[in-house]
Motif scaffolding. Structure first.
Motif, PDB file in Angstrom:
ATOM      1  N   ILE A 116       0.862  -1.123  -0.056  1.00  0.00           N
ATOM      2  CA  ILE A 116      -0.035  -0.034   0.010  1.00  0.00           C
ATOM      3  C   ILE A 116       0.885   1.219  -0.014  1.00  0.00           C
ATOM      4  N   ASN A 117       2.015   1.268   0.722  1.00  0.00           N
ATOM      5  CA  ASN A 117       2.686   2.271   0.854  1.00  0.00           C
ATOM      6  C   ASN A 117       3.406   2.572  -0.707  1.00  0.00           C
ATOM      7  N   LYS A 118       4.056   1.565  -1.232  1.00  0.00           N
ATOM      8  CA  LYS A 118       4.473   1.635  -2.512  1.00  0.00           C
ATOM      9  C   LYS A 118       3.434   2.551  -3.609  1.00  0.00           C
ATOM     10  N   LEU A 119       2.134   1.564  -3.578  1.00  0.00           N
ATOM     11  CA  LEU A 119       1.260   2.184  -4.373  1.00  0.00           C
ATOM     12  C   LEU A 119       1.011   3.595  -4.196  1.00  0.00           C
ATOM     13  N   GLN A 120       0.546   3.966  -2.883  1.00  0.00           N
ATOM     14  CA  GLN A 120       0.412   5.174  -2.503  1.00  0.00           C
ATOM     15  C   GLN A 120       1.285   6.098  -3.052  1.00  0.00           C
ATOM     16  N   LYS A 121       2.531   5.924  -3.055  1.00  0.00           N
ATOM     17  CA  LYS A 121       3.612   6.808  -3.560  1.00  0.00           C
ATOM     18  C   LYS A 121       3.709   6.943  -4.970  1.00  0.00           C
ATOM     19  N   LEU A 122       3.392   5.722  -5.870  1.00  0.00           N
ATOM     20  CA  LEU A 122       3.157   5.968  -7.155  1.00  0.00           C
ATOM     21  C   LEU A 122       1.668   6.787  -7.697  1.00  0.00           C
ATOM     22  N   ALA A 123       0.744   6.605  -6.886  1.00  0.00           N
ATOM     23  CA  ALA A 123      -0.458   7.443  -6.984  1.00  0.00           C
ATOM     24  C   ALA A 123      -0.298   8.986  -6.815  1.00  0.00           C
ATOM     25  N   ASP A 124       0.608   9.188  -5.442  1.00  0.00           N
ATOM     26  CA  ASP A 124       0.713  10.750  -5.316  1.00  0.00           C
ATOM     27  C   ASP A 124       1.817  11.124  -6.122  1.00  0.00           C
ATOM     28  N   GLU A 125       2.601  10.469  -6.882  1.00  0.00           N
ATOM     29  CA  GLU A 125       3.451  10.986  -7.848  1.00  0.00           C
ATOM     30  C   GLU A 125       2.879  11.436  -9.258  1.00  0.00           C
ATOM     31  N   PHE A 126       1.652  11.076  -9.551  1.00  0.00           N
ATOM     32  CA  PHE A 126       0.943  11.171 -10.592  1.00  0.00           C
ATOM     33  C   PHE A 126       0.206  12.507 -10.872  1.00  0.00           C
ATOM     34  N   CYS A 127       0.309  13.330 -11.669  1.00  0.00           N
ATOM     35  CA  CYS A 127      -0.517  14.733 -11.649  1.00  0.00           C
ATOM     36  C   CYS A 127      -1.728  14.538 -12.323  1.00  0.00           C
ATOM     37  N   PHE A 128      -2.429  15.028 -11.395  1.00  0.00           N
ATOM     38  CA  PHE A 128      -3.898  14.972 -11.713  1.00  0.00           C
ATOM     39  C   PHE A 128      -4.412  16.242 -11.974  1.00  0.00           C
ATOM     40  N   ASP A 129      -3.687  17.620 -12.123  1.00  0.00           N
ATOM     41  CA  ASP A 129      -4.221  18.691 -12.257  1.00  0.00           C
ATOM     42  C   ASP A 129      -5.155  18.849 -13.494  1.00  0.00           C
ATOM     43  N   ASP A 130      -4.944  18.373 -14.594  1.00  0.00           N
ATOM     44  CA  ASP A 130      -6.188  18.672 -15.604  1.00  0.00           C
ATOM     45  C   ASP A 130      -7.220  17.818 -15.239  1.00  0.00           C
ATOM     46  N   VAL A 131      -7.547  16.738 -14.718  1.00  0.00           N
ATOM     47  CA  VAL A 131      -8.666  16.137 -14.008  1.00  0.00           C
ATOM     48  C   VAL A 131      -9.372  17.023 -13.095  1.00  0.00           C
ATOM     49  N   ILE A 132      -8.455  17.428 -12.130  1.00  0.00           N
ATOM     50  CA  ILE A 132      -9.062  18.385 -10.967  1.00  0.00           C
ATOM     51  C   ILE A 132      -9.680  19.501 -11.544  1.00  0.00           C
ATOM     52  N   GLU A 133      -9.076  20.204 -12.727  1.00  0.00           N
ATOM     53  CA  GLU A 133      -9.696  21.440 -13.291  1.00  0.00           C
ATOM     54  C   GLU A 133     -10.989  21.006 -13.918  1.00  0.00           C
ATOM     55  N   ASP A 134     -10.998  19.960 -14.607  1.00  0.00           N
ATOM     56  CA  ASP A 134     -12.393  19.369 -15.243  1.00  0.00           C
ATOM     57  C   ASP A 134     -13.289  19.336 -14.219  1.00  0.00           C
ATOM     58  N   TYR A 135     -12.877  18.516 -13.132  1.00  0.00           N
ATOM     59  CA  TYR A 135     -13.763  18.133 -12.111  1.00  0.00           C
ATOM     60  C   TYR A 135     -14.258  19.653 -11.360  1.00  0.00           C
ATOM     61  N   LEU A 136     -13.507  20.542 -11.036  1.00  0.00           N
ATOM     62  CA  LEU A 136     -13.839  21.711 -10.530  1.00  0.00           C
ATOM     63  C   LEU A 136     -14.905  22.659 -11.695  1.00  0.00           C
ATOM     64  N   SER A 137     -14.625  22.475 -12.881  1.00  0.00           N
ATOM     65  CA  SER A 137     -15.550  23.235 -13.750  1.00  0.00           C
ATOM     66  C   SER A 137     -16.915  22.589 -13.866  1.00  0.00           C
ATOM     67  N   ASN A 138     -17.164  21.288 -13.535  1.00  0.00           N
ATOM     68  CA  ASN A 138     -18.500  20.630 -13.563  1.00  0.00           C
ATOM     69  C   ASN A 138     -19.099  20.414 -12.357  1.00  0.00           C
ATOM     70  N   HIS A 139     -18.340  20.731 -11.228  1.00  0.00           N
ATOM     71  CA  HIS A 139     -19.043  20.474 -10.013  1.00  0.00           C
ATOM     72  C   HIS A 139     -18.925  21.669  -9.037  1.00  0.00           C
ATOM     73  N   ASN A 140     -19.958  21.937  -8.075  1.00  0.00           N
ATOM     74  CA  ASN A 140     -19.922  23.148  -7.502  1.00  0.00           C
ATOM     75  C   ASN A 140     -19.008  22.938  -6.024  1.00  0.00           C
ATOM     76  N   VAL A 141     -17.735  22.812  -6.207  1.00  0.00           N
ATOM     77  CA  VAL A 141     -16.933  22.556  -5.179  1.00  0.00           C
ATOM     78  C   VAL A 141     -15.724  23.422  -5.191  1.00  0.00           C
ATOM     79  N   ASP A 142     -14.827  23.471  -4.004  1.00  0.00           N
ATOM     80  CA  ASP A 142     -13.797  24.195  -3.965  1.00  0.00           C
ATOM     81  C   ASP A 142     -12.437  23.142  -4.236  1.00  0.00           C
ATOM     82  N   ARG A 143     -11.450  23.929  -4.331  1.00  0.00           N
ATOM     83  CA  ARG A 143     -10.236  22.936  -4.745  1.00  0.00           C
ATOM     84  C   ARG A 143      -9.746  22.162  -3.388  1.00  0.00           C
TER      85      ARG A 143
END
Length: 182
Positions: A5-32
Motif C-alpha cells: 500500500i505504501n508503494k502504491l500510495q507513493k506511485l499514486a501521489d506522484e501522478f499529476c492530476f491537475d487536468d482532471v481536477i480542473e475539469d472536476y472543478l469546472s463541472n461540480h460546485n466544489v472548491d479546490r
C-alpha cells in the motif's frame, strides 16, 4: 499500512492530476480543497482495486463523480492504471435492472431532471454490498487515513441519506458543505 500500500500510495501521489481536477472543478460546485480531499479518496479506492481485483468495490458519491471525470481523460487514465496496477481498471456500471427495461423508460420520460439525469433510485443490492466491502477495506487498510466525510452513507433500503440540501450531484452523494445522515 502494509508495504504494498505504501508503494502504491507513493506511485499514486506522484501522478499529476491537475487536468482532471480542473475539469472536476469546472463541472461540480466544489472548491479546490474539497476536490483534493475527493482525489485522496479516489487514490485509495484505486489502490484497493489494484490489490484486490476480485472484490468488485463499487462507488457512490463524489469519488464516483471524480472517477468518471478521470476516465474521460482516457490516455491519462490508461497511463495511471498501467503505472499503478499494471493493467486497465475497467468501469463496470451496476445499472438497476428496472432502469434497463423499455417499459420503465417509456413510462418515466417525464422523470428526467433538469440536468438530464434520472432521479436517484434505490441502489442495486450488489452495489450496496460492493460499497459496504469498500468501506470495510478502507477501514482495515487506511484506518486513520481515510476521509469518512467524503463517503456517503447508505440506508438499509439502498438509498443515500442526506440532509441540509447536500445532495447536489446526480448520484446522490454529498458535495462540499453538506452532511449525510445514516
Amino acid at each position: 499500512m502494509p508495504g504494498d500500500i505504501n508503494k502504491l500510495q507513493k506511485l499514486a501521489d506522484e501522478f499529476c492530476f491537475d487536468d482532471v481536477i480542473e475539469d472536476y472543478l469546472s463541472n461540480h460546485n466544489v472548491d479546490r480543497k474539497y476536490a483534493d480531499r475527493v482525489l485522496g479518496e479516489l487514490k485509495k479506492w484505486l489502490i484497493l482495486c489494484t490489490l484486490n481485483p476480485v472484490n468488485n468495490y463499487t462507488l457512490v458519491g463524489p469519488v464516483d463523480s471524480l472517477w468518471h471525470t478521470f476516465i474521460l481523460h482516457t490516455r491519462r487514465y490508461h497511463e495511471f492504471c498501467d503505472k499503478l496496477a499494471g493493467r486497465y481498471l475497467h468501469h463496470l456500471p451496476d445499472i438497476p435492472q428496472k432502469i434497463k427495461t423499455r417499459e420503465f423508460k417509456e413510462n418515466n420520460k417525464t422523470l428526467v431532471l433538469e440536468n438530464g439525469k434520472l432521479p436517484t433510485l434505490p441502489l442495486p443490492q450488489s452495489t450496496v454490498e460492493g460499497y459496504g466491502n469498500l468501506l470495510d477495506d478502507l477501514q482495515v487498510n487506511f484506518p486513520d487515513l481515510w476521509d469518512r466525510d467524503i463517503w456517503p452513507r447508505i440506508n438499509p433500503q439502498g438509498s443515500v441519506q442526506c440532509e441540509g440540501g447536500c445532495c447536489k450531484n446526480a448520484c446522490g452523494g454529498c458535495v462540499g458543505g453538506g452532511s449525510c445522515k445514516t
